[in-house]
Design a protein around this motif. Sequence first.
Motif, PDB file in Angstrom:
ATOM      1  N   HIS A 120       0.823  -1.220   0.000  1.00 55.07           N
ATOM      2  CA  HIS A 120       0.000   0.000   0.000  1.00 55.07           C
ATOM      3  C   HIS A 120       0.857   1.270   0.000  1.00 55.07           C
ATOM      4  O   HIS A 120       0.429   2.305  -0.497  1.00 55.07           O
ATOM      5  N   PHE A 121       2.038   1.167   0.612  1.00 54.90           N
ATOM      6  CA  PHE A 121       2.916   2.331   0.756  1.00 54.90           C
ATOM      7  C   PHE A 121       4.317   2.007   0.218  1.00 54.90           C
ATOM      8  O   PHE A 121       5.259   1.832   0.997  1.00 54.90           O
ATOM      9  N   ARG A 123       6.503   3.778  -0.953  1.00 57.99           N
ATOM     10  CA  ARG A 123       7.502   4.764  -0.531  1.00 57.99           C
ATOM     11  C   ARG A 123       8.151   4.394   0.800  1.00 57.99           C
ATOM     12  O   ARG A 123       9.304   4.710   1.056  1.00 57.99           O
ATOM     13  N   LEU A 124       7.390   3.723   1.654  1.00 57.34           N
ATOM     14  CA  LEU A 124       7.955   3.298   2.942  1.00 57.34           C
ATOM     15  C   LEU A 124       9.020   2.220   2.745  1.00 57.34           C
ATOM     16  O   LEU A 124      10.018   2.186   3.458  1.00 57.34           O
ATOM     17  N   GLU A 139       4.738  11.539   3.976  1.00 52.88           N
ATOM     18  CA  GLU A 139       5.381  10.244   4.230  1.00 52.88           C
ATOM     19  C   GLU A 139       5.231   9.835   5.692  1.00 52.88           C
ATOM     20  O   GLU A 139       5.033   8.658   5.993  1.00 52.88           O
ATOM     21  N   MET A 142       1.841   8.428   6.088  1.00 53.57           N
ATOM     22  CA  MET A 142       1.821   7.050   5.578  1.00 53.57           C
ATOM     23  C   MET A 142       2.449   6.095   6.590  1.00 53.57           C
ATOM     24  O   MET A 142       1.962   4.981   6.809  1.00 53.57           O
ATOM     25  N   GLY A 146       0.828   2.976   8.309  1.00 55.07           N
ATOM     26  CA  GLY A 146       1.484   1.677   8.149  1.00 55.07           C
ATOM     27  C   GLY A 146       1.778   1.026   9.486  1.00 55.07           C
ATOM     28  O   GLY A 146       1.572  -0.177   9.673  1.00 55.07           O
ATOM     29  N   GLU A 172      -4.427  10.822  -2.060  1.00 61.05           N
ATOM     30  CA  GLU A 172      -3.702   9.549  -1.956  1.00 61.05           C
ATOM     31  C   GLU A 172      -4.016   8.851  -0.629  1.00 61.05           C
ATOM     32  O   GLU A 172      -4.282   7.648  -0.595  1.00 61.05           O
ATOM     33  N   ILE A 173      -3.998   9.623   0.459  1.00 57.30           N
ATOM     34  CA  ILE A 173      -4.279   9.052   1.787  1.00 57.30           C
ATOM     35  C   ILE A 173      -5.700   8.497   1.839  1.00 57.30           C
ATOM     36  O   ILE A 173      -5.937   7.394   2.342  1.00 57.30           O
ATOM     37  N   ILE A 176      -6.087   5.244   0.048  1.00 54.93           N
ATOM     38  CA  ILE A 176      -5.556   4.119   0.827  1.00 54.93           C
ATOM     39  C   ILE A 176      -6.531   3.727   1.944  1.00 54.93           C
ATOM     40  O   ILE A 176      -6.736   2.539   2.216  1.00 54.93           O
TER      41      ILE A 176
END
Length: 234
Positions: A120-121, A123-124, A139, A142, A146, A172-173, A176
Motif C-alpha cells: 500500500h505504501f 515509498r515506505l 510520508e 503514511m 502503516g 492519496e491518503i 488508501i
Amino acid sequence: MLQVQDLQVYYGVINAIKGVSFEVNEGEVIALIGANGAGKTTILHTITGLVTPKSGSVTFEGKSLTKMPAHKIVGLGMAHVPEGRRVFGQLTVYDNLMLGAFSLRSRAKIEENLKYVYSHFPRLEERKNQVAGTLSGGEQQMLAMGRALMSNPKIILMDEPSMGLSPLLVNEIFKIIKEVSKDGATVLLVEQNAKKALSIADRAYVLETGKIVMEGKATDLLNDARIRTAYLGE
C-alpha cells in the motif's frame, strides 16, 4: 463491533464530552466530523484508553474497554493513528513499523503484515532505512498508518489523517483508507475535511461542543443544506 454509550469526559471542571453515544458496525467506515474543539480527538483517546471517562461505557466486540490499559486494547485488535502522526523521529521507518507489531508473536505474521504495508505504501519500502524524522509530512502520515496496520487491526481509529497535507497527498491518503476498508478493516475516521470524510464513509456523526447533533448516512449528510453551510463552506 464498537459501542460508545453515554460517554462523559471531563478535563478538570470542563465537561468536554457530554453524553455521547454511537456505534460502529463491522466493515463500516464511520466519520466523526465537527469543528476544532468539538471533542473528536477526546473521544478517540477515550476509546483507546488514553483518557479515562467520568461515566459511560466503551464496548468492543462485547468486551468493556472502560478500565482497560491502552496496550491491552491494541492486543484486542484496535489501532490508533494519532493526530499529528507521532512517529518515532529518531528511529528508522522499518523500526517504526516493527513497533506497530509489538503485540504479535508470529514472525511469519509480522513479515506478512510488512509486505501488506509495503504494497500500500511503496515509498515506505524505498525509505525503510531512513530516519523517520527526515520524512515529509505526507510520508510521516503514511508511516503512522502503516505502523497501525502492522498490528493486524480489526478496527483502525484515524485522527485527522489529512491535516497539513497537499490536496494531491490528501487524495492519496483517502484512496488508501478506502483500500484498507475494502481489505476488511473497520475504520472510525475523525476528520476536519468533512467533504473528503463523507465521500468515503458509510455513516457519519456530527459533533458540536461535546455532543452529537446529527447522524445519518454519509451521502445524506453530504447533501444536507445545514452540513453544506457549516462544514463544507458552501
